[in-house]
Design an enzyme around this catalytic site. Structure first.
Site, PDB file in Angstrom:
ATOM      1  N   LYS A   1       0.843  -1.212   0.000  1.00  0.00           N
ATOM      2  CA  LYS A   1       0.000   0.000   0.000  1.00  0.00           C
ATOM      3  C   LYS A   1       0.873   1.256   0.000  1.00  0.00           C
ATOM      4  O   LYS A   1       0.686   2.170  -0.800  1.00  0.00           O
ATOM      5  CB  LYS A   1      -0.950   0.006   1.224  1.00  0.00           C
TER       6      LYS A   1
ATOM      7  N   ARG B   1     -10.383   0.357   8.332  1.00  0.00           N
ATOM      8  CA  ARG B   1      -9.913  -1.002   8.575  1.00  0.00           C
ATOM      9  C   ARG B   1     -10.960  -1.843   9.283  1.00  0.00           C
ATOM     10  O   ARG B   1     -10.712  -3.004   9.581  1.00  0.00           O
ATOM     11  CB  ARG B   1      -8.698  -0.920   9.496  1.00  0.00           C
TER      12      ARG B   1
ATOM     13  N   ARG C   1      11.714  -5.855   5.239  1.00  0.00           N
ATOM     14  CA  ARG C   1      11.483  -4.411   5.051  1.00  0.00           C
ATOM     15  C   ARG C   1      12.438  -3.596   5.931  1.00  0.00           C
ATOM     16  O   ARG C   1      12.673  -3.921   7.089  1.00  0.00           O
ATOM     17  CB  ARG C   1      10.046  -4.050   5.412  1.00  0.00           C
TER      18      ARG C   1
ATOM     19  N   ARG D   1      10.800  -1.860  11.361  1.00  0.00           N
ATOM     20  CA  ARG D   1       9.670  -1.351  12.141  1.00  0.00           C
ATOM     21  C   ARG D   1       9.443  -2.283  13.319  1.00  0.00           C
ATOM     22  O   ARG D   1       9.566  -3.498  13.175  1.00  0.00           O
ATOM     23  CB  ARG D   1       8.428  -1.326  11.237  1.00  0.00           C
TER      24      ARG D   1
ATOM     25  N   ARG E   1      -0.856  -9.429  13.210  1.00  0.00           N
ATOM     26  CA  ARG E   1      -1.427  -8.404  12.310  1.00  0.00           C
ATOM     27  C   ARG E   1      -2.201  -9.061  11.175  1.00  0.00           C
ATOM     28  O   ARG E   1      -3.245  -8.567  10.753  1.00  0.00           O
ATOM     29  CB  ARG E   1      -0.316  -7.510  11.749  1.00  0.00           C
TER      30      ARG E   1
HETATM   31  P1  AP5 Z   1       4.825  -1.590   1.997  1.00  0.00           P
HETATM   32  O1  AP5 Z   1       4.506  -0.780   0.791  1.00  0.00           O
HETATM   33  O2  AP5 Z   1       5.531  -0.940   3.121  1.00  0.00           O
HETATM   34  O3  AP5 Z   1       3.497  -2.373   2.502  1.00  0.00           O
HETATM   35  P2  AP5 Z   1       2.181  -1.841   3.224  1.00  0.00           P
HETATM   36  O4  AP5 Z   1       1.030  -2.493   2.548  1.00  0.00           O
HETATM   37  O5  AP5 Z   1       2.185  -0.353   3.320  1.00  0.00           O
HETATM   38  O6  AP5 Z   1       2.391  -2.542   4.644  1.00  0.00           O
HETATM   39  P3  AP5 Z   1       2.220  -1.977   6.124  1.00  0.00           P
HETATM   40  O7  AP5 Z   1       2.992  -2.927   7.007  1.00  0.00           O
HETATM   41  O8  AP5 Z   1       2.570  -0.535   6.201  1.00  0.00           O
HETATM   42  O9  AP5 Z   1       0.697  -2.165   6.334  1.00  0.00           O
HETATM   43  P4  AP5 Z   1      -0.104  -2.243   7.645  1.00  0.00           P
HETATM   44  O10 AP5 Z   1      -1.465  -2.057   7.131  1.00  0.00           O
HETATM   45  O11 AP5 Z   1       0.114  -3.458   8.438  1.00  0.00           O
HETATM   46  O12 AP5 Z   1       0.543  -1.104   8.576  1.00  0.00           O
HETATM   47  P5  AP5 Z   1       0.117   0.382   8.939  1.00  0.00           P
HETATM   48  O13 AP5 Z   1       1.334   1.190   9.016  1.00  0.00           O
HETATM   49  O14 AP5 Z   1      -1.004   0.839   8.080  1.00  0.00           O
HETATM   50  O15 AP5 Z   1       5.683  -2.859   1.488  1.00  0.00           O
HETATM   51  C1  AP5 Z   1       6.160  -3.852   2.391  1.00  0.00           C
HETATM   52  C2  AP5 Z   1       7.540  -4.381   1.940  1.00  0.00           C
HETATM   53  O16 AP5 Z   1       7.406  -5.079   0.704  1.00  0.00           O
HETATM   54  C3  AP5 Z   1       8.591  -3.270   1.696  1.00  0.00           C
HETATM   55  O17 AP5 Z   1       9.844  -3.753   2.089  1.00  0.00           O
HETATM   56  C4  AP5 Z   1       8.549  -3.057   0.156  1.00  0.00           C
HETATM   57  O18 AP5 Z   1       9.796  -2.611  -0.334  1.00  0.00           O
HETATM   58  C5  AP5 Z   1       8.187  -4.460  -0.349  1.00  0.00           C
HETATM   59  N1  AP5 Z   1       7.310  -4.425  -1.529  1.00  0.00           N
HETATM   60  C6  AP5 Z   1       6.240  -3.621  -1.753  1.00  0.00           C
HETATM   61  N2  AP5 Z   1       5.649  -3.918  -2.938  1.00  0.00           N
HETATM   62  C7  AP5 Z   1       6.376  -4.946  -3.458  1.00  0.00           C
HETATM   63  C8  AP5 Z   1       6.256  -5.729  -4.662  1.00  0.00           C
HETATM   64  N3  AP5 Z   1       5.267  -5.477  -5.559  1.00  0.00           N
HETATM   65  N4  AP5 Z   1       7.148  -6.720  -4.864  1.00  0.00           N
HETATM   66  C9  AP5 Z   1       8.126  -7.001  -3.956  1.00  0.00           C
HETATM   67  N5  AP5 Z   1       8.291  -6.283  -2.798  1.00  0.00           N
HETATM   68  C10 AP5 Z   1       7.431  -5.283  -2.559  1.00  0.00           C
HETATM   69  O19 AP5 Z   1      -0.503   0.196  10.416  1.00  0.00           O
HETATM   70  C11 AP5 Z   1       0.320  -0.074  11.533  1.00  0.00           C
HETATM   71  C12 AP5 Z   1      -0.512  -0.146  12.808  1.00  0.00           C
HETATM   72  O20 AP5 Z   1      -1.167   1.115  13.064  1.00  0.00           O
HETATM   73  C13 AP5 Z   1      -1.670  -1.165  12.823  1.00  0.00           C
HETATM   74  O21 AP5 Z   1      -1.225  -2.456  13.163  1.00  0.00           O
HETATM   75  C14 AP5 Z   1      -2.597  -0.547  13.892  1.00  0.00           C
HETATM   76  O22 AP5 Z   1      -2.125  -0.812  15.193  1.00  0.00           O
HETATM   77  C15 AP5 Z   1      -2.476   0.936  13.625  1.00  0.00           C
HETATM   78  N6  AP5 Z   1      -3.486   1.426  12.668  1.00  0.00           N
HETATM   79  C16 AP5 Z   1      -3.246   1.975  11.440  1.00  0.00           C
HETATM   80  N7  AP5 Z   1      -4.400   2.300  10.828  1.00  0.00           N
HETATM   81  C17 AP5 Z   1      -5.393   1.948  11.672  1.00  0.00           C
HETATM   82  C18 AP5 Z   1      -6.811   2.006  11.588  1.00  0.00           C
HETATM   83  N8  AP5 Z   1      -7.448   2.495  10.490  1.00  0.00           N
HETATM   84  N9  AP5 Z   1      -7.536   1.542  12.637  1.00  0.00           N
HETATM   85  C19 AP5 Z   1      -6.937   1.065  13.739  1.00  0.00           C
HETATM   86  N10 AP5 Z   1      -5.598   0.957  13.870  1.00  0.00           N
HETATM   87  C20 AP5 Z   1      -4.822   1.399  12.846  1.00  0.00           C
HETATM   88 MG    MG Z   2       2.325   1.054   4.917  1.00  0.00          MG
END
Ligand code: AP5
Ligand code: MG
Length: 224
Positions: free
Chosen positions: A16, A91, A130, A163, A174
């Site tokens: 994402k 979410r 990552r 992270r 997660r």
């Molecule tokens: P990356 O692009 O970083 O993936 P991502 O989908 O953004 O993954 P996240 O871990 O950020 O998602 P998440 O939803 O768990 O975390 P968030 O920060 O939102 O890519 C990942 C890796 O793969 C990288 O190394 C990249 O280089 C590689 N990659 C990417 N695309 C690729 C491809 N096509 N091929 C190969 N490699 C690739 O949330 C964190 C925490 O915040 C949650 O757990 C929760 O506690 C809280 N939170 C956030 N939003 C909410 C909400 N709405 N409600 C409640 N709690 C929330």
């Molecule tokens: Mg992200």
């Protein structure tokens, strides 16, 4: 030109954030990633950070009311008048209801929910490799997208680290949380007719190409 009100939906590690970085360059829209906003709040030790930290450390979702406040404020801001990219929100079904209510109140609606999908094994491989830069959150992967100088960001030279919630046990949790609480949104948005699916296992540029093509078609349809 018509508004682009976009949601990026998908499991942890589906790409994402990686896709959002490209879409921001392509469409010049404000980007609201709830995970980034919360991590920043934890770093600053603000009230929001204090409320969120223990949930994030466990890999649980922070309570709906806490996160909805943060997002509605931004969607209703001047800079988001022509559209926005939301990453990681909504979410849960109640969060989706809050967002729809807020948009309705502003006389607006969602353009599309972009689902970037990837299987659990791929997510685990991606999150274990990552690396994120300390200064600006630029993201790398030790195998799939390594920096030129190992351990340092290509863009700003700051050190790269893992992270906290990318530790193996937390990633497993997660994923469970995603399947139980966030997956129901796929059906919800399908029923609303705004869901667009993308294969997140493809290379980043390929996924970006598919998303751009879909958005171009949506805009043409709106203008007809
Ligand atoms: P990356 O692009 O970083 O993936 P991502 O989908 O953004 O993954 P996240 O871990 O950020 O998602 P998440 O939803 O768990 O975390 P968030 O920060 O939102 O890519 C990942 C890796 O793969 C990288 O190394 C990249 O280089 C590689 N990659 C990417 N695309 C690729 C491809 N096509 N091929 C190969 N490699 C690739 O949330 C964190 C925490 O915040 C949650 O757990 C929760 O506690 C809280 N939170 C956030 N939003 C909410 C909400 N709405 N409600 C409640 N709690 C929330
Ligand atoms: Mg992200």
């Amino acid at each position: 030109m018509s508004e682009l009100n976009l949601i990026l939906l998908g499991p942890p590690g589906a790409g994402k954030g990686t896709q959002a970085a490209r879409l921001r360059d392509d469409f010049d829209l404000p980007y609201y990633a709830t995970g980034d906003i919360l991590r920043e709040a934890v770093k600053e030790e603000s009230e929001l950070g204090g409320e969120a930290k223990s949930y994030m450390d466990r890999g649980d979702l922070v309570p709906d009311d806490v996160i909805c406040r943060v997002v509605v404020e931004r969607v209703d801001s001047d800079e988001a008048r022509d559209g926005f990219i939301l990453d990681g929100f909504p979410r849960t079904i109640p969060q989706a209801g809050e967002l729809e209510g807020a948009l309705r109140g502003l006389g607006r609606r969602l353009t599309a929910t972009l689902l970037i999908d990837a299987p659990d094994e791929e997510v685990i491989r991606r999150l274990s490799g990552r690396r994120v830069c300390k200064e600006n959150g630029h993201t790398y992967h030790v195998e799939f997208d390594p920096p030129k100088n190992e351990g340092f960001c290509d863009s700003d030279g700051s050190p790269l680290s893992q992270r906290d919630d990318d530790e193996a046990e937390t990633v497993k949790h997660r994923l469970e949380v995603f399947h139980a609480q966030t997956k129901p949104l796929v059906e919800h948005y399908e029923k609303e007719g705004v869901l667009r699916r993308f294969d997140g296992t493809r290379a980043p540029d390929e996924v970006n190409g598919h998303i751009r093509a879909t958005l171009a078609t949506l805009r043409l349809e709106e203008e007809l």
